[in-house]
Design a protein around this motif. Structure first.
Motif, PDB file in Angstrom:
ATOM      1  N   ALA A  28      -8.434  -1.291   1.150  1.00  0.00           N
ATOM      2  CA  ALA A  28      -7.379  -1.848   1.854  1.00  0.00           C
ATOM      3  C   ALA A  28      -7.018  -2.738   1.240  1.00  0.00           C
ATOM      4  O   ALA A  28      -5.753  -2.480   1.817  1.00  0.00           O
ATOM      5  CB  ALA A  28      -8.863  -3.294   2.525  1.00  0.00           C
ATOM      6  N   ILE A  29      -7.303  -2.871  -0.157  1.00  0.00           N
ATOM      7  CA  ILE A  29      -5.929  -4.150  -0.822  1.00  0.00           C
ATOM      8  C   ILE A  29      -4.731  -2.872  -0.832  1.00  0.00           C
ATOM      9  O   ILE A  29      -3.614  -2.631  -1.199  1.00  0.00           O
ATOM     10  CB  ILE A  29      -6.369  -5.239  -1.430  1.00  0.00           C
ATOM     11  N   LYS A  30      -5.130  -1.872  -2.041  1.00  0.00           N
ATOM     12  CA  LYS A  30      -4.555  -0.690  -2.053  1.00  0.00           C
ATOM     13  C   LYS A  30      -3.863   0.002  -0.846  1.00  0.00           C
ATOM     14  O   LYS A  30      -2.911   0.050  -0.696  1.00  0.00           O
ATOM     15  CB  LYS A  30      -5.097   0.390  -2.588  1.00  0.00           C
ATOM     16  N   LEU A  31      -3.470   0.390   0.272  1.00  0.00           N
ATOM     17  CA  LEU A  31      -3.486   0.332   1.513  1.00  0.00           C
ATOM     18  C   LEU A  31      -2.256  -0.377   2.004  1.00  0.00           C
ATOM     19  O   LEU A  31      -1.406   0.071   2.451  1.00  0.00           O
ATOM     20  CB  LEU A  31      -4.532   0.958   2.575  1.00  0.00           C
ATOM     21  N   PHE A  32      -2.584  -1.702   2.072  1.00  0.00           N
ATOM     22  CA  PHE A  32      -1.900  -2.332   2.072  1.00  0.00           C
ATOM     23  C   PHE A  32      -0.781  -2.732   1.547  1.00  0.00           C
ATOM     24  O   PHE A  32       1.178  -2.474   1.635  1.00  0.00           O
ATOM     25  CB  PHE A  32      -2.072  -3.687   2.496  1.00  0.00           C
ATOM     26  N   VAL A  33      -0.102  -2.763   0.159  1.00  0.00           N
ATOM     27  CA  VAL A  33      -0.121  -2.379  -0.460  1.00  0.00           C
ATOM     28  C   VAL A  33       1.509  -0.851  -1.119  1.00  0.00           C
ATOM     29  O   VAL A  33       2.486  -1.097  -0.353  1.00  0.00           O
ATOM     30  CB  VAL A  33      -0.187  -2.728  -2.316  1.00  0.00           C
ATOM     31  N   ASP A  35       1.110   0.593   1.910  1.00  0.00           N
ATOM     32  CA  ASP A  35       2.471   0.634   2.950  1.00  0.00           C
ATOM     33  C   ASP A  35       2.993  -0.093   3.291  1.00  0.00           C
ATOM     34  O   ASP A  35       4.198  -0.156   3.857  1.00  0.00           O
ATOM     35  CB  ASP A  35       1.022   0.309   4.007  1.00  0.00           C
ATOM     36  N   ASN A  36       3.163  -0.925   2.672  1.00  0.00           N
ATOM     37  CA  ASN A  36       3.670  -2.432   2.212  1.00  0.00           C
ATOM     38  C   ASN A  36       5.007  -2.572   1.289  1.00  0.00           C
ATOM     39  O   ASN A  36       5.890  -4.034   1.107  1.00  0.00           O
ATOM     40  CB  ASN A  36       3.606  -4.209   3.243  1.00  0.00           C
ATOM     41  N   TYR A  55       3.538  -2.490  -7.349  1.00  0.00           N
ATOM     42  CA  TYR A  55       2.699  -0.990  -6.641  1.00  0.00           C
ATOM     43  C   TYR A  55       3.411  -0.398  -7.881  1.00  0.00           C
ATOM     44  O   TYR A  55       4.308   0.000  -8.000  1.00  0.00           O
ATOM     45  CB  TYR A  55       3.488  -1.092  -5.365  1.00  0.00           C
ATOM     46  N   TYR A 129      -2.060  -2.703  -8.676  1.00  0.00           N
ATOM     47  CA  TYR A 129      -1.163  -4.134  -7.987  1.00  0.00           C
ATOM     48  C   TYR A 129      -1.147  -5.173  -8.761  1.00  0.00           C
ATOM     49  O   TYR A 129       0.180  -6.237  -8.184  1.00  0.00           O
ATOM     50  CB  TYR A 129      -1.090  -3.989  -7.044  1.00  0.00           C
ATOM     51  N   ASN A 143      -6.306  -3.563 -10.694  1.00  0.00           N
ATOM     52  CA  ASN A 143      -6.266  -4.204  -9.119  1.00  0.00           C
ATOM     53  C   ASN A 143      -7.711  -4.414  -9.358  1.00  0.00           C
ATOM     54  O   ASN A 143      -8.122  -4.950 -10.067  1.00  0.00           O
ATOM     55  CB  ASN A 143      -6.663  -2.293  -8.660  1.00  0.00           C
TER      56      ASN A 143
END
Length: 167
Positions: A28-33, A35-36, A55, A129, A143
């Motif tokens: 979840a954290i990696k996908l957030f990073v 995407d954002n 990132y 990240y 990470n």
């Protein structure tokens, strides 16, 4: 422990829920990073005088070990993680669930290893990240998965010392 085999409920396998939590949080954290945040050091977010969010991609292992290779390392590190995960899960199946320390250590390592394997298989690299630094010296970015692997390994090492001092 007696010769009788432990049931699933009695064994350390019950602690795999922790590995699942680590895996979900890591992904979840990696996908957030991804995407954002913009990619690279120039897009870092300065949080504290010694810590940034950023990132970056890691094509190797810890400390970017073998990241400059032609790509074979992706499958090499995936294979190692799968073997270690299987071995730790087997050990958990032989440990009683009430032996919390080692079961937690193994679950942390499994969750982190699977999180990084997911990245390697899906993306071809691991998403990092967290950037800690002192002056101009930056610790290699890492990470949550890397952190839980290190914490689990440290727990296993400490357990070795605990048992020696107790004897």
């Amino acid at each position: 422990m007696s010769e009788k085999a432990l049931t699933l409920k009695e064994s350390g396998i019950r602690w795999l829920w922790l590995a699942v939590v680590v895996f979900i949080a890591d992904i979840a954290i990696k996908l957030f990073v991804m995407d954002n945040m913009g990619y690279g050091w120039a897009n870092r977010i300065e949080v504290l005088p010694f810590f940034n969010f950023l990132y970056v991609h890691n094509y190797g292992a810890a400390f970017s070990f073998l990241s400059d290779q032609a790509g074979w390392q992706r499958w090499f590190f995936t294979g190692i993680a799968v073997v270690v995960t299987g071995m730790l899960a087997y050990w958990m199946s032989k440990l009683p669930a009430k032996e919390k320390w080692n079961n937690i250590a193994y679950a942390l390592i499994i969750g982190g290893a699977i999180g990084n394997v997911f990245d390697r298989v899906v993306h071809g690299f691991v998403v990092d990240y967290l950037d800690f630094f002192w002056g101009n010296y930056h610790w290699p970015a890492f990470n949550l998965a890397d952190s839980t692997i290190c914490i689990g390994a440290a727990m296993i090492i400490l357990d070795g010392f605990r048992k020696k001092s107790a004897e």
